[in-house]
Design an enzyme around this catalytic site. Structure first.
Site, PDB file in Angstrom:
ATOM      1  N   LYS A 116      34.065  35.559  36.491  1.00 43.34           N
ATOM      2  CA  LYS A 116      33.368  36.375  35.490  1.00 43.34           C
ATOM      3  C   LYS A 116      33.835  36.028  34.081  1.00 43.34           C
ATOM      4  O   LYS A 116      33.039  35.983  33.148  1.00 43.34           O
ATOM      5  CB  LYS A 116      33.602  37.849  35.800  1.00 43.34           C
ATOM      6  CG  LYS A 116      32.911  38.287  37.105  1.00 43.34           C
ATOM      7  CD  LYS A 116      33.457  39.610  37.613  1.00 43.34           C
ATOM      8  CE  LYS A 116      32.728  40.054  38.880  1.00 43.34           C
ATOM      9  NZ  LYS A 116      33.404  41.213  39.519  1.00 43.34           N
ATOM     10  N   GLY A 149      28.885  47.349  44.147  1.00 42.18           N
ATOM     11  CA  GLY A 149      28.120  48.274  44.973  1.00 42.18           C
ATOM     12  C   GLY A 149      26.678  47.832  45.062  1.00 42.18           C
ATOM     13  O   GLY A 149      26.155  47.187  44.150  1.00 42.18           O
TER      14      GLY A 149
END
Lengths: 430, 430
Positions: free
Chosen positions: A207, A306
């Site tokens: 990231k 999620g």
């Protein structure tokens, strides 16, 4: 204004994220059509286990032949939520060659091969969007790439891995050790059976590479990112942090050097002051600070992973990419015009918290202080604590380069009076 | 790939924001050109006082005739940072008619006439962007309009006015009264000489209208927004808030009703728990929470005003609009397809903190509790405090509609034993 021929979407992968993407595409079909200007239709779903029952997905759409799906030629957008390097890379490349745009959530692939994938998209005049690859639902790629397009970003500092933040938060709030906190994270489903990618910082490093690339308009690959996991953070480190009014977070830090001539990207645990907004990011949440010339400090906060949150980011990209196709245009592609050199860790300048085990006798502090001075590392505070003939010395430095600090520590280890270097931790966010 | 004919920008207004826009356009010209794909050129600057020396701006570009500037016909983008309704509205409309796209920071105008301006832009196939109109540098319009385009936003809850947040923060941290805190804000330049627009909530209400419109794909005008200023918040209210583990913030709240059939937008002071991230937004900073079906809770935080931060938002829009022009396309326009009814304050459901001055005699609490029950407002906690024959009663309710609460208060005022209603404050963010 509404076009009636639907845009066709191929979904690659139907796990936690993919099934949410499919669900929302079905339940929110009317809203998506109104926002895009044309209906979107799920035209195929590539999976590994076709026999698994997938609620709400027409079994006739399910295939194990992802390659054939992306090569069909009538697909407008391929949504890739498989993860990993292969077959994702080949499938995305084939998708561009067969006329589709791509929405991906694949941080590992983007961090490793982003430049090649962007080039493939550009050759074919297609879009490659990947908001979901960094910090789940949190809008970060689009703000960096578009909202801050007229600004000069100097630093991106964030918590971009929910698993490690959950573990560190647990250690901080309960005094638990690393293993105990990891066990709880695993039991609650926050950590995978093999937590390596998270706890060793690989996920955060991918990231960081993506964020640094966009923030600095410079190609930054995963290999350019310094990476240090958080498996060696101890309860004692948290106690030291508390003494300093700090807590410990695993941070991804992308910085422009003060002279502007180079950039760095790194992931490591660090102390940050409790007064810093990142200090109060709890559980599996993510948050990212962005510091720019004109805008000052911005923070973006939300669920970093999620199924549903990641699907939200995927669908935002899907709407944008579909709109672009209807308008026969593409969004911003790779912007690497600045081409700044990416420096190694030695060039990074920050503060350090160093715990030394030393002999409890006069003159030790003077010896230690001399070593710091000889390496050009200026000391901010020293705390000495004696117990049973042994003593500990906690040194907090002013800002110094990682190279200078490394030299200092090497020299300290050679001192007879220094029994050991108990811990070295960077201090950020001040 | 670089086009050499520059895109021409007309700047309307050269005050705190406009001068920063001009400065960054000059100092960052190369970066802007690389990011847009063509150079951008400042083609004219409309001002009221042409004689004022403006560093870095070629005096030959300065004009007092804004109308002639927007009608020149060779302008690609008009940047409007004048503010207010007229002449901004006429100038923007003329800009579209003469072929330009528009970037505006004008919240009052967008909140009042957004629909008409969007229609004018669409008629001419031009862009109307206004990230800077809400919360300064914080990317909010773009994330709501694009990143969350595949999600269903249920609530936007935020601190969108820096002046009032500065005043309330000061009252909270020092115990100062409203006037004293306002005086300090004025002295430090955080409040204008006439602070009405800020302290009476007009500025926040305009932002709430804009945010609600985008979040709910529904036209919400300034008149639809319930508005209550913060001039009557007292040091006693802060003491009550502290008793409840809360602080007080001036909040803009845009909500979808629980049945999804309508929306509300409102601005008023409210208690929020100290554990809520908005509680720790200090000084003149802004922060906005966005709650959506799939993404969960997102927060955006940053400087909500100031020349450079607002200019950052303007320039981000300028880059996007310029890119769109080069690609002969436009970005997303107004999205009002949902057309949900905007309900009045009576429909809003929240909790309330009510302080009553009552007679100090037996049976008062029973009387008061009966009134709440008769109006269907359920009581969460009551605190009774007696002093010198007088007593105070602090009631915190469960969730109830504003209409039900209003009826309750009206009936309470009629009780002989109730000497007065000292304060009513909503409790949010729980």
């Amino acid at each position: 204004m509404m076009r009636t021929r639907p845009l066709k979407v191929a979904l690659l992968g139907c796990g936690v994220v993919g099934s949410e993407v499919a669900r929302i595409m079905t339940t929110h079909a009317d809203d998506l059509a109104a926002r895009i200007g044309a209906p979107v239709e799920l035209a195929g779903v590539a999976v590994r286990r076709p026999s698994k029952v997938r609620e709400g997905i027409d079994p006739a759409l399910v295939t194990t032949d992802a390659t054939a799906l992306v090569k069909r030629g009538d697909i407008d957008v391929v949504v890739e939520v498989i993860g990993g390097i292969e077959p994702a890379r080949s499938l995305i490349t084939a998708a561009f060659e067969h006329g589709a745009s791509v929405v991906s959530a694949n941080k590992a692939l983007l961090a490793q091969d982003g430049a090649a994938l962007h080039a493939a998209a550009e050759r074919q005049g297609k879009d490659l969007y990947y908001e979901a690859a960094v910090a789940g639902a949190i809008p970060l790629i689009r703000p960096l790439r578009e909202s801050l397009a007229g600004d000069k970003v100097n630093r991106v500092l964030g918590i971009v891995n929910g698993t490690t933040n959950f573990i560190l938060d647990k250690m901080d709030s309960t005094g638990a050790g690393y293993q105990e906190a990891l066990d709880e994270a695993t039991a609650l489903g926050y950590a995978e059976a093999d937590p390596t990618a998270d706890v060793e910082g690989f996920d955060a490093a991918a990231k960081a590479a993506i964020l640094a690339g966009i923030a600095f308009h410079t190609r930054v690959r995963l290999d350019d990112v310094y990476r240090e996991g958080m498996t060696e953070v101890t309860a004692a480190d948290f106690a030291s942090a508390k003494n300093m009014g700090c807590t410990i977070k695993l941070l991804a830090i992308c910085e422009r050097a003060e002279d502007g001539g180079s950039v760095t990207a790194r992931v490591h645990p660090a102390m940050i002051p409790l007064s810093h907004p990142l200090a109060s990011v709890r559980g599996a949440y993510n948050a990212v600070f962005v510091e720019s010339d004109a805008s000052g400090q911005l923070m973006f906060y939300g669920p970093g992973a999620g199924g549903a949150p990641t699907a939200s980011a995927v669908l935002g990209d899907l709407v944008a990419v579909c709109r672009n196709r209807l308008n026969s245009t593409t969004g911003p592609g790779e912007s690497a015009y600045a081409g700044l050199p990416v420096s190694g860790m030695g060039e990074v300048v920050t503060r350090y918290h160093i715990s030394l085990d030393v002999a409890d006798k006069p003159g030790v502090l003077a010896q230690v202080a001399t070593v710091f001075a000889e390496h050009g590392v200026s000391i901010d505070t020293v705390r000495q604590q004696g117990k049973d003939g042994e003593a500990s010395l906690v040194v907090v430095t002013h800002r110094a380069s990682d190279a200078a600090l490394g030299g200092t520590v090497e020299a300290l280890r050679k001192l007879d009076t220094v029994r050991g270097v108990a811990s070295i931790m960077r201090v950020e966010g001040e």
